[in-house]
Scaffold this motif. Structure first.
Motif, PDB file in Angstrom:
ATOM      1  N   ASN B 106      37.299  29.549  32.741  1.00 52.12           N
ATOM      2  CA  ASN B 106      38.472  30.106  32.052  1.00 52.12           C
ATOM      3  C   ASN B 106      38.914  31.411  32.676  1.00 52.12           C
ATOM      4  O   ASN B 106      40.095  31.657  32.868  1.00 52.12           O
ATOM      5  N   LEU B 107      37.926  32.257  32.969  1.00 53.65           N
ATOM      6  CA  LEU B 107      38.224  33.578  33.527  1.00 53.65           C
ATOM      7  C   LEU B 107      39.051  33.467  34.793  1.00 53.65           C
ATOM      8  O   LEU B 107      40.072  34.124  34.947  1.00 53.65           O
ATOM      9  N   THR B 108      38.626  32.625  35.721  1.00 52.61           N
ATOM     10  CA  THR B 108      39.331  32.530  36.998  1.00 52.61           C
ATOM     11  C   THR B 108      40.662  31.812  36.860  1.00 52.61           C
ATOM     12  O   THR B 108      41.631  32.143  37.531  1.00 52.61           O
ATOM     13  N   GLU B 109      40.734  30.832  35.930  1.00 53.64           N
ATOM     14  CA  GLU B 109      41.997  30.091  35.743  1.00 53.64           C
ATOM     15  C   GLU B 109      43.048  30.967  35.081  1.00 53.64           C
ATOM     16  O   GLU B 109      44.182  31.060  35.519  1.00 53.64           O
ATOM     17  N   LYS B 110      42.625  31.645  34.012  1.00 52.10           N
ATOM     18  CA  LYS B 110      43.540  32.433  33.194  1.00 52.10           C
ATOM     19  C   LYS B 110      44.149  33.602  33.968  1.00 52.10           C
ATOM     20  O   LYS B 110      45.316  33.924  33.801  1.00 52.10           O
ATOM     21  N   TYR B 111      43.351  34.254  34.747  1.00 54.75           N
ATOM     22  CA  TYR B 111      43.835  35.433  35.456  1.00 54.75           C
ATOM     23  C   TYR B 111      43.997  35.156  36.951  1.00 54.75           C
ATOM     24  O   TYR B 111      43.710  35.978  37.797  1.00 54.75           O
ATOM     25  N   GLY B 112      44.486  33.933  37.242  1.00 61.44           N
ATOM     26  CA  GLY B 112      44.680  33.514  38.628  1.00 61.44           C
ATOM     27  C   GLY B 112      45.712  34.355  39.368  1.00 61.44           C
ATOM     28  O   GLY B 112      45.665  34.479  40.589  1.00 61.44           O
ATOM     29  N   GLU B 113      46.647  34.957  38.592  1.00 66.09           N
ATOM     30  CA  GLU B 113      47.701  35.767  39.229  1.00 66.09           C
ATOM     31  C   GLU B 113      47.156  37.081  39.799  1.00 66.09           C
ATOM     32  O   GLU B 113      47.785  37.707  40.640  1.00 66.09           O
TER      33      GLU B 113
END
Lengths: 177, 271
Positions: B106-113
């Motif tokens: 979730n961490l890497t997906e959510k803050y991918g920007e």
């Protein structure tokens, strides 16, 4: 050799105290408030060991705490050093055999240490002072420290007198409270 | 002498028992239900006994024939219960593992920007008066002072000091922390400050006079102040405290991140 073993044991105890404070007492709290084991630890070294030993241990442990968890170096080192010095003064004037006296020493030292620490940190970080919240936290912390002193008093006293004997401190000059 | 030692030991045991009791009671969210539970436990056997007697008097004669059946049924149920408990323990273990893996995903997906560096907490503050954590990444990994630290649920804080292999993070609930934020529905600006006696709430101050504060509204970083990027979730409005003077009113913000359970974090290096 004996002095070396005593110092080694005190360092091992300091590590144990740190682990206990960091892991166990972070959840074994009274209304979310932890005790401060370092104050009790330095106070007892100052009371039983040589005059300078409490101050040296206080500065040393305070410095390690500052380096490990604090953002500004020096506050804990200075204050715990002061606790060690204060303990040596207590030793000159009060009896260590009275549980009540020791409890009062822990209570007073905890209040003085945390109050000074709070206001020194206020001067550094300039946060909002919350007197009521601070007093509530401080009261619980001081009582918690006293309760722990009651529990560990006998064990600490035994070790303390062993250290005192080794460092050749005279008990005759102690003025009884 | 022996008696003194015995008395001392009993005193210590009583003190420990009292301490444990105080810790349990003081950390319970609903103390009343705890006492209700104790009273219920005391009263229920009596209550059951009385009900049984009442049923007997009113002509329930099948009791003696049912006892043996009930006993064997009870045994079977006990066995089944222990099997189920075992299964539940295994399930809990798998659930925890799954949760940790999901968290990282979730961490890497959510803050991918954002360009981020993952890390985990190695040390928590040992004082009642400050709230900082130490993470396992430092200058060697590209972390610098004032970088924003986030978790899966939202904002954690910012880096205040950094060494080669570790960094100290001041979390948003620290009394020295203040974050410029906006409320999602009204887009009004507020300042969220940490308080001394709350580990999971913030005090939202400087609320504009004409601003409408809605309970449950999401609060995000405004991007003003130069440390935190815009749009990171801080938490939700839990309560609005109205004062005599409207300029002094404030709101309690429940943080999105549960700092007691926080283990893995991301440090934002660039936008």
């Amino acid at each position: 050799m004996k002095k070396f073993i005593i110092n080694l044991s005190l360092i091992v105890i300091a590590i144990f105290v740190y682990i206990l404070q960091e892991n166990f007492f972070s959840w074994f709290t009274i209304s979310g408030v932890m005790p401060n084991l370092f104050i009790i630890y330095v106070l007892f070294i100052g009371l039983f060991a040589k005059k300078t030993m409490g101050t040296v241990y206080g500065i040393f442990i305070g410095l390690i705490i500052d380096l490990l968890v604090e953002t500004k170096i020096g506050v804990n080192a200075f204050l715990l050093g002061a606790v060690g010095f204060l303990a040596a003064t207590f030793d000159k004037n009060f009896s260590k055999d009275s549980r009540i006296t020791i409890m009062l020493m822990v209570l007073g030292t905890t209040i003085a240490y945390e109050t000074l620490s709070y206001f020194v940190n206020f001067a550094i970080y300039n946060f909002n002072i919350e007197i009521i919240s601070f007093m509530r936290t401080l009261a619980i912390e001081a009582i918690y420290n006293v309760i722990l002193t009651i529990i560990f008093y006998s064990a600490i006293k035994k070790l303390g007198y062993y250290i005192e004997e080794e460092y050749g401190k005279s008990k005759i000059l102690t003025k009884y409270f | 002498m022996y008696r003194d030692k015995k008395v001392g030991l009993v005193g210590i045991i009583i003190t420990i028992a009292i301490l444990i009791l105080v810790v349990i009671l003081s950390n319970r969210e609903n103390n009343i239900s705890f006492f209700e539970n104790i009273i219920n436990k005391c009263v229920m056997p009596i209550q059951n006994g009385l009900t049984y007697a009442k049923n007997k008097i009113s002509g329930n004669t099948s009791f003696f024939t049912d006892v043996n059946n009930l006993k064997s049924e009870n045994e079977k149920l006990k066995q089944k219960n222990s099997e189920l408990e075992q299964l539940l323990r295994e399930l809990e273990k798998i659930k925890t593992e799954n949760q940790t893996l999901k968290e990282y995903m979730n961490l890497t997906e959510k803050y991918g920007e954002y360009k981020t560096i993952p890390g985990y907490i190695i040390n928590k503050d040992i004082s009642n008066y400050s709230k900082t954590v130490t993470i396992n990444i430092g200058t060697k990994d590209g972390v610098q002072k004032n970088m924003t630290v986030i978790a899966d649920q939202g904002l954690v804080g910012h880096v205040v000091s950094v060494t080669e292999n570790s960094s100290k993070v001041e979390i948003i609930v620290d009394t020295a922390s203040s974050v410029s934020a906006t409320m999602s529905t009204s887009q009004d600006s507020i300042i969220c400050k940490g308080t001394l006696d709350a580990a999971s709430t913030l005090k939202a101050m400087y609320i504009p006079v004409d601003a409408k504060v809605v309970q449950g509204d999401t609060v995000e970083t405004s991007g003003i102040g130069g440390i935190y990027p815009k749009g990171i979730r801080i938490g939700t409005v839990k309560k609005v405290e109205n004062t005599k003077n409207i300029t002094d009113r404030y709101a309690i913000i429940e943080t999105a991140v549960d700092f007691n359970k926080l283990n893995s974090v991301l440090v934002i290096t660039t936008e």
